[in-house]
Motif scaffolding. Structure first.
Motif, mmCIF file in Angstrom:
data_model
loop_
_atom_site.group_PDB
_atom_site.id
_atom_site.type_symbol
_atom_site.label_atom_id
_atom_site.label_comp_id
_atom_site.label_asym_id
_atom_site.label_seq_id
_atom_site.Cartn_x
_atom_site.Cartn_y
_atom_site.Cartn_z
ATOM 1 N N GLY A 43 0.807 -1.209 0.000
ATOM 2 C CA GLY A 43 0.000 0.000 0.000
ATOM 3 C C GLY A 43 0.838 1.256 0.000
ATOM 4 O O GLY A 43 0.552 2.211 -0.748
ATOM 5 N N LEU A 91 -5.964 7.066 -2.525
ATOM 6 C CA LEU A 91 -6.431 6.035 -1.596
ATOM 7 C C LEU A 91 -6.911 4.796 -2.325
ATOM 8 O O LEU A 91 -6.706 3.665 -1.859
ATOM 9 C CB LEU A 91 -7.546 6.605 -0.719
ATOM 10 C CG LEU A 91 -7.123 7.721 0.239
ATOM 11 C CD1 LEU A 91 -8.330 8.268 0.980
ATOM 12 C CD2 LEU A 91 -6.079 7.231 1.222
ATOM 13 N N ARG A 94 -5.420 1.111 -1.725
ATOM 14 C CA ARG A 94 -6.315 0.030 -1.287
ATOM 15 C C ARG A 94 -6.258 -1.151 -2.236
ATOM 16 O O ARG A 94 -6.266 -2.310 -1.799
ATOM 17 C CB ARG A 94 -7.748 0.560 -1.191
ATOM 18 C CG ARG A 94 -8.016 1.422 0.037
ATOM 19 C CD ARG A 94 -9.496 1.586 0.247
ATOM 20 N NE ARG A 94 -9.803 2.429 1.399
ATOM 21 C CZ ARG A 94 -10.222 3.670 1.324
ATOM 22 N NH1 ARG A 94 -10.387 4.240 0.136
ATOM 23 N NH2 ARG A 94 -10.474 4.372 2.413
ATOM 24 N N ARG A 95 -6.232 -0.889 -3.542
ATOM 25 C CA ARG A 95 -6.162 -1.993 -4.517
ATOM 26 C C ARG A 95 -4.861 -2.769 -4.359
ATOM 27 O O ARG A 95 -4.846 -4.008 -4.448
ATOM 28 C CB ARG A 95 -6.303 -1.455 -5.929
ATOM 29 C CG ARG A 95 -7.723 -1.035 -6.295
ATOM 30 C CD ARG A 95 -7.852 -0.774 -7.780
ATOM 31 N NE ARG A 95 -7.024 0.371 -8.188
ATOM 32 C CZ ARG A 95 -7.439 1.629 -8.170
ATOM 33 N NH1 ARG A 95 -8.652 1.924 -7.737
ATOM 34 N NH2 ARG A 95 -6.631 2.599 -8.580
ATOM 35 N N ARG A 130 -5.164 -4.829 -1.242
ATOM 36 C CA ARG A 130 -6.105 -5.940 -1.430
ATOM 37 C C ARG A 130 -5.463 -7.084 -2.208
ATOM 38 O O ARG A 130 -5.661 -8.260 -1.881
ATOM 39 C CB ARG A 130 -7.356 -5.437 -2.138
ATOM 40 C CG ARG A 130 -8.405 -6.492 -2.432
ATOM 41 C CD ARG A 130 -8.906 -7.176 -1.196
ATOM 42 N NE ARG A 130 -9.497 -6.260 -0.237
ATOM 43 C CZ ARG A 130 -10.043 -6.649 0.914
ATOM 44 N NH1 ARG A 130 -10.041 -7.936 1.254
ATOM 45 N NH2 ARG A 130 -10.557 -5.769 1.752
ATOM 46 N N GLU A 169 -7.431 -7.498 7.515
ATOM 47 C CA GLU A 169 -8.439 -6.578 6.979
ATOM 48 C C GLU A 169 -8.621 -5.365 7.881
ATOM 49 O O GLU A 169 -8.774 -4.231 7.397
ATOM 50 C CB GLU A 169 -9.763 -7.311 6.786
ATOM 51 C CG GLU A 169 -9.762 -8.273 5.605
ATOM 52 C CD GLU A 169 -11.128 -8.875 5.362
ATOM 53 O OE1 GLU A 169 -11.879 -9.063 6.336
ATOM 54 O OE2 GLU A 169 -11.445 -9.151 4.187
ATOM 55 N N MET A 172 -5.748 -3.044 7.262
ATOM 56 C CA MET A 172 -5.876 -2.308 6.004
ATOM 57 C C MET A 172 -6.814 -1.120 6.150
ATOM 58 O O MET A 172 -6.556 -0.035 5.611
ATOM 59 C CB MET A 172 -6.358 -3.249 4.894
ATOM 60 C CG MET A 172 -5.305 -4.234 4.429
ATOM 61 S SD MET A 172 -5.756 -5.101 2.911
ATOM 62 C CE MET A 172 -7.178 -6.033 3.457
ATOM 63 N N GLU A 173 -7.907 -1.297 6.868
ATOM 64 C CA GLU A 173 -8.837 -0.188 7.089
ATOM 65 C C GLU A 173 -8.184 0.902 7.931
ATOM 66 O O GLU A 173 -8.334 2.107 7.639
ATOM 67 C CB GLU A 173 -10.103 -0.710 7.778
ATOM 68 C CG GLU A 173 -10.986 -1.572 6.893
ATOM 69 C CD GLU A 173 -11.476 -0.829 5.669
ATOM 70 O OE1 GLU A 173 -11.813 0.372 5.792
ATOM 71 O OE2 GLU A 173 -11.504 -1.432 4.581
ATOM 72 N N SER A 202 -5.616 2.675 5.822
ATOM 73 C CA SER A 202 -6.290 3.531 4.846
ATOM 74 C C SER A 202 -6.748 4.835 5.498
ATOM 75 O O SER A 202 -6.666 5.911 4.889
ATOM 76 C CB SER A 202 -7.485 2.797 4.232
ATOM 77 O OG SER A 202 -7.070 1.667 3.493
ATOM 78 N N ASN A 207 -5.664 8.532 4.502
ATOM 79 C CA ASN A 207 -6.702 9.524 4.221
ATOM 80 C C ASN A 207 -6.426 10.828 4.969
ATOM 81 O O ASN A 207 -6.539 11.924 4.408
ATOM 82 C CB ASN A 207 -8.067 8.961 4.614
ATOM 83 C CG ASN A 207 -9.207 9.840 4.146
ATOM 84 O OD1 ASN A 207 -9.071 10.601 3.187
ATOM 85 N ND2 ASN A 207 -10.340 9.747 4.812
#
Length: 233
Positions: free
Chosen positions: A87, A106, A110-111, A114, A208, A211-212, A215, A219
């Motif tokens: 990321g 972002l 994120r991609r 993922r 997961e 990752m949030e 992110s 942001n």
């Protein structure tokens, strides 16, 4: 006349089909136990490395320092560390291209995370399907050997004029050994399959969540337009 009902003796006197089934099941059992031990140590190592990286991440170190450490430790680090590096790498590449749109920055990060997440989960699930197959198929393979052994035993009794329990018991016992070996191979595989599936689901949820959280940090970084060496929190 007395018969030796030890497992070794029963297998030596069994038909070649039963012997082949038992040999197959024992081989599968050894392979599954090897896979179980490898998976136990691998998951413990992943959890230990993940805990170390998470502690470093939330300790206040800058994102750039964490990223440099993650790139140097790409093959020895934790799945979480590699996801972070993916990321951060994509985020920095987009920044270097003078892209300032927050959604583009972002979305790209994120991609990348993922895709890295999916690779890491696939790596954690290695050999899991094999254990599931051993647990579900082995009893039926053992049952096949038992049915074949019973058929072979009754075929041998056809030539006898007098059939007693003493003449029937050895053949039946030889056949039932196949079922016992099938269960011996299946039960540990099912137990550890369920345990590993639970551990991997928990690790995937942890990734997961990270990752949030990461992110959200990116942001805020985009919104505040900070210097590159901003703290992780």
């Amino acid at each position: 006349m007395t018969h030796d009902f030890s497992i070794v003796s029963l297998l030596l006197n069994a038909s070649w089909v039963v012997q082949a089934v038992v040999l197959l099941l024992l081989t599968v059992s050894v392979i599954s136990w090897a896979a179980i031990f490898r998976k136990v140590f691998a998951l413990k190592r992943v959890q230990r490395l993940t805990d170390v990286f998470e502690r470093d991440f939330w300790s206040g170190a800058s994102l750039s320092e964490l990223y440099l450490a993650a790139t140097r430790n790409a093959h020895q680090g934790s799945p979480m560390e590699r996801i972070f590096a993916s990321g951060m790498r994509e985020f920095q590449k987009l920044r270097e291209r003078r892209i300032t749109d927050a959604d583009a920055l972002l979305g790209g990060a994120r991609r990348a995370m993922r895709a890295s997440y999916q690779r890491e989960v696939d790596a954690l699930e290695v050999n899991l399907s094999f254990l599931g197959s051993v647990g579900s198929v082995s009893p039926y393979v053992g049952l096949f050997g038992t049915v074949w052994g019973i058929m072979h035993a009754f075929t041998g009794l056809a030539a006898l004029t007098q059939v007693t329990l003493a003449t029937v018991a050895p053949g039946i016992a030889e056949a039932l050994v196949a079922t016992a070996i099938g269960l011996f191979a299946a039960i540990p595989a099912v137990i550890f399959y369920n345990r590993f599936a639970h551990d991997i689901d928990r690790a995937a949820n942890q990734l997961e969540t990270f990752m949030e959280e990461f992110s959200n940090i990116l942001n805020r970084s985009v919104g505040a337009n900070p210097a590159q060496g901003q703290s992780a929190h």
